[in-house]
Design an enzyme around this catalytic site. Structure first.
Site, PDB file in Angstrom:
ATOM      1  N   CYS A   1       0.140   3.718   2.810  1.00  8.48           N
ATOM      2  CA  CYS A   1       0.625   3.158   4.086  1.00  8.48           C
ATOM      3  C   CYS A   1       2.117   3.416   4.247  1.00  8.48           C
ATOM      4  O   CYS A   1       2.573   3.800   5.333  1.00  8.48           O
ATOM      5  CB  CYS A   1       0.362   1.650   4.142  1.00  8.48           C
TER       6      CYS A   1
ATOM      7  N   CYS B   1       0.839  -1.209   0.000  1.00  6.26           N
ATOM      8  CA  CYS B   1       0.000   0.000   0.000  1.00  6.26           C
ATOM      9  C   CYS B   1       0.871   1.256   0.000  1.00  6.26           C
ATOM     10  O   CYS B   1       1.577   1.527   0.977  1.00  6.26           O
ATOM     11  CB  CYS B   1      -0.920  -0.043   1.219  1.00  6.26           C
TER      12      CYS B   1
END
Length: 140
Positions: free
Chosen positions: A68, A65
């Site tokens: 993230c 991600c």
């Protein structure tokens, strides 16, 4: 206050005034509140979450991600700023799919703020460290 060691799951009593002074576990000797983000798996999650009298802020994330990964240094900066005041932990949602299902994680990154083992609030999306601190402090 009581704090469960994230390394050996031993419950430790730490005087409130010592929380910011790098207390260590009475059993394994590792740091309890060093201002670092802790990586938790499903096996240790519940013990740490319910065994701490401090607020616990959980970042559900995944290595693939992009947002993230962008938020990771910001989350680490927030952990340093909240040293002795809160536990900041990361849960890899790919590896801890049971936890992701239990908490209904639909998008990542998702931050969930727990107190006394209960969810107080949550927010999804990448945040900067000042935003994380403000969001957490608003709930107090």
């Amino acid at each position: 206050m009581l704090i469960t060691c994230p390394h050996c799951q031993t419950r430790n009593r730490v005087p409130d005034e010592r929380a910011a002074q790098d207390p260590s576990c009475g059993r394994c000797g590792r740091a309890l509140l060093d201002g670092e983000v802790l990586a938790l798996d499903e096996a240790r999650f519940d013990a740490v979450l319910t065994g701490s009298e401090l607020p616990v802020l959980v970042d559900f994330w995944a290595p693939w991600c992009g947002p993230c990964r962008m938020m990771a240094p910001q989350f680490e900066a927030a952990a340093r700023a909240l040293k002795g005041q809160a536990l900041l932990v990361k849960v890899n949602s790919d590896e801890a799919q049971g936890l992701s299902a239990r908490y209904g994680i639909r998008s990542i990154p998702t931050l969930i703020h727990f107190e006394g083992g209960r969810e107080r609030q949550r927010i999804s999306g990448a945040l900067q460290a000042p935003q994380i601190l403000q969001w957490l402090r608003q709930a107090r």
